[in-house]
Enzyme design. Structure first.
Site, mmCIF file in Angstrom:
data_model
loop_
_atom_site.group_PDB
_atom_site.id
_atom_site.type_symbol
_atom_site.label_atom_id
_atom_site.label_comp_id
_atom_site.label_asym_id
_atom_site.label_seq_id
_atom_site.Cartn_x
_atom_site.Cartn_y
_atom_site.Cartn_z
ATOM 1 N N GLN A 1 -54.590 102.184 -76.327
ATOM 2 C CA GLN A 1 -53.899 102.703 -77.515
ATOM 3 C C GLN A 1 -54.818 102.753 -78.733
ATOM 4 O O GLN A 1 -54.498 103.436 -79.708
ATOM 5 C CB GLN A 1 -52.667 101.848 -77.846
ATOM 6 C CG GLN A 1 -51.568 101.938 -76.789
ATOM 7 C CD GLN A 1 -50.385 101.071 -77.154
ATOM 8 O OE1 GLN A 1 -50.390 99.878 -76.899
ATOM 9 N NE2 GLN A 1 -49.368 101.655 -77.759
ATOM 10 N N HIS B 1 -49.652 100.641 -69.884
ATOM 11 C CA HIS B 1 -50.638 101.382 -70.691
ATOM 12 C C HIS B 1 -52.018 101.344 -70.029
ATOM 13 O O HIS B 1 -52.772 102.320 -70.094
ATOM 14 C CB HIS B 1 -50.763 100.770 -72.092
ATOM 15 C CG HIS B 1 -49.752 101.281 -73.089
ATOM 16 N ND1 HIS B 1 -49.619 102.600 -73.435
ATOM 17 C CD2 HIS B 1 -48.830 100.623 -73.833
ATOM 18 C CE1 HIS B 1 -48.671 102.743 -74.349
ATOM 19 N NE2 HIS B 1 -48.165 101.555 -74.608
ATOM 20 N N HIS C 1 -44.815 96.595 -70.091
ATOM 21 C CA HIS C 1 -45.064 97.807 -70.893
ATOM 22 C C HIS C 1 -46.570 97.936 -71.177
ATOM 23 O O HIS C 1 -47.144 99.020 -71.065
ATOM 24 C CB HIS C 1 -44.245 97.694 -72.185
ATOM 25 C CG HIS C 1 -44.428 98.799 -73.177
ATOM 26 N ND1 HIS C 1 -43.410 99.649 -73.563
ATOM 27 C CD2 HIS C 1 -45.513 99.186 -73.912
ATOM 28 C CE1 HIS C 1 -43.864 100.511 -74.461
ATOM 29 N NE2 HIS C 1 -45.150 100.238 -74.700
ATOM 30 N N GLU C 2 -47.209 96.807 -71.538
ATOM 31 C CA GLU C 2 -48.648 96.856 -71.884
ATOM 32 C C GLU C 2 -49.508 97.088 -70.640
ATOM 33 O O GLU C 2 -50.495 97.834 -70.691
ATOM 34 C CB GLU C 2 -49.085 95.570 -72.602
ATOM 35 C CG GLU C 2 -48.315 95.235 -73.885
ATOM 36 C CD GLU C 2 -48.182 96.394 -74.845
ATOM 37 O OE1 GLU C 2 -49.049 97.290 -74.857
ATOM 38 O OE2 GLU C 2 -47.174 96.421 -75.582
ATOM 39 N N GLY D 1 -46.667 94.161 -79.119
ATOM 40 C CA GLY D 1 -47.696 94.242 -78.081
ATOM 41 C C GLY D 1 -48.634 95.394 -78.391
ATOM 42 O O GLY D 1 -48.315 96.252 -79.232
ATOM 43 N N CYS E 1 -42.600 102.362 -78.671
ATOM 44 C CA CYS E 1 -44.039 102.373 -78.357
ATOM 45 C C CYS E 1 -44.785 102.856 -79.588
ATOM 46 O O CYS E 1 -44.406 103.871 -80.194
ATOM 47 C CB CYS E 1 -44.307 103.313 -77.179
ATOM 48 S SG CYS E 1 -46.049 103.392 -76.731
ATOM 49 N N LEU E 2 -45.842 102.139 -79.957
ATOM 50 C CA LEU E 2 -46.596 102.518 -81.153
ATOM 51 C C LEU E 2 -47.315 103.853 -80.946
ATOM 52 O O LEU E 2 -47.712 104.489 -81.920
ATOM 53 C CB LEU E 2 -47.587 101.406 -81.527
ATOM 54 C CG LEU E 2 -46.913 100.064 -81.873
ATOM 55 C CD1 LEU E 2 -47.965 98.970 -82.073
ATOM 56 C CD2 LEU E 2 -46.021 100.185 -83.106
HETATM 57 O O1 K1U Z 1 -47.298 98.896 -76.666
HETATM 58 C C1 K1U Z 1 -46.754 99.285 -77.692
HETATM 59 O O2 K1U Z 1 -46.709 100.469 -77.949
HETATM 60 C C2 K1U Z 1 -46.115 98.299 -78.611
HETATM 61 C C3 K1U Z 1 -44.603 98.208 -78.425
HETATM 62 C C4 K1U Z 1 -44.320 97.131 -77.399
HETATM 63 C C5 K1U Z 1 -42.941 97.078 -76.805
HETATM 64 C C6 K1U Z 1 -41.794 97.222 -77.564
HETATM 65 C C7 K1U Z 1 -40.547 97.135 -76.974
HETATM 66 C C8 K1U Z 1 -40.436 96.883 -75.634
HETATM 67 C C9 K1U Z 1 -41.571 96.763 -74.881
HETATM 68 C C10 K1U Z 1 -42.825 96.835 -75.467
HETATM 69 C C11 K1U Z 1 -43.991 97.850 -79.769
HETATM 70 O O3 K1U Z 1 -44.244 96.825 -80.298
HETATM 71 S S1 K1U Z 1 -42.920 99.007 -80.487
HETATM 72 C C12 K1U Z 1 -42.384 98.171 -81.973
HETATM 73 C C13 K1U Z 1 -41.385 97.100 -81.727
HETATM 74 O O4 K1U Z 1 -40.803 97.033 -80.662
HETATM 75 C C14 K1U Z 1 -41.089 96.084 -82.764
HETATM 76 C C15 K1U Z 1 -41.637 96.166 -84.016
HETATM 77 C C16 K1U Z 1 -41.341 95.195 -84.968
HETATM 78 C C17 K1U Z 1 -40.512 94.163 -84.671
HETATM 79 C C18 K1U Z 1 -39.943 94.070 -83.432
HETATM 80 C C19 K1U Z 1 -40.240 95.024 -82.472
HETATM 81 ZN ZN ZN Z 2 -46.528 101.325 -75.853
#
Ligand code: K1U
Ligand code: ZN
Length: 178
Positions: free
Chosen positions: A51, A140, A136-137, A46, A94-95
């Site tokens: 972000q 943000h 989560h998004e 997401g 979270c990125l």
């Molecule tokens: O919003 C963001 O920072 C992105 C975040 C979204 C998220 C992850 C986990 C739970 C809720 C929301 C991410 O994508 S973090 C990376 C991640 O979870 C992932 C990366 C590669 C493969 C699978 C998952």
């Molecule tokens: Zn995030």
């Protein structure tokens, strides 16, 4: 399409409330496509416009596994119409908080209304990881990070680790080890 730089905490832009989109036009469609490219490259499931430094209410999500067809969702002005009383826990990342994970408890199911890439109003009922990711998004868009759902102790530990990590990233390798 273009890959955009992702802001990391404690950037103050991540704590601001994003503005509603008036209409999904070519500019917003390009933003959605650039955000998807950025999300897939990260990689992530997401991404929200704040972000990438854009304070508008736009999110993209794709929770399909690597062995499945991509299922990208582009959403402007997403709003939660209903949420289940039943909760679920997920170890969120979270990125904007690189390499940090913590369990967050949220409603297991949500019904969301949003504008799609063609400016059409849509509704979606989501559960499991998709529901978690959409919440989560949307957080943000309201200047909330997953650490804001944790105790002050856990939140401050994660934020301090990030500041330390960022400082050591700026040092040459021989100095970062000490
Ligand atoms: O919003 C963001 O920072 C992105 C975040 C979204 C998220 C992850 C986990 C739970 C809720 C929301 C991410 O994508 S973090 C990376 C991640 O979870 C992932 C990366 C590669 C493969 C699978 C998952
Ligand atoms: Zn995030």
């Amino acid at each position: 399409m273009a890959k955009l730089p992702i802001l990391t905490a404690p950037d103050p832009r991540l704590k601001r409330r994003a503005k509603a989109v008036e209409k999904v036009d070519d500019r917003i469609r390009k933003l959605m496509d650039d955000m998807l490219e950025t999300m897939y490259a990260a990689p992530g499931i997401g991404l929200a416009a704040p972000q990438v430094g854009v304070l508008e209410r736009v999110i993209v999500v794709d929770v399909a596994r690597e062995d499945e067809e991509p299922q990208p969702l582009r959403m402007a002005n997403p709003e939660i119409l209903w949420q289940s009383e039943e909760l679920s826990a997920y170890d969120e990342g979270c990125l904007s908080l690189p390499d940090q994970f913590a369990e967050v408890i949220r409603p297991k199911k949500v019904r969301v209304r949003y504008l799609d890439q063609d400016n059409e109003i849509r509704e979606l009922e989501a559960e499991g990881l998709l529901a978690t990711c959409i919440q989560h998004e949307i957080d943000h868009l309201n200047g909330t990070l997953f650490v804001d759902h944790l105790s002050a102790l856990k939140r401050n530990m994660i934020l301090k680790k990030l500041v330390k990590q960022r400082k050591s990233d700026q040092l040459p390798a021989y100095a970062a080890a000490s």
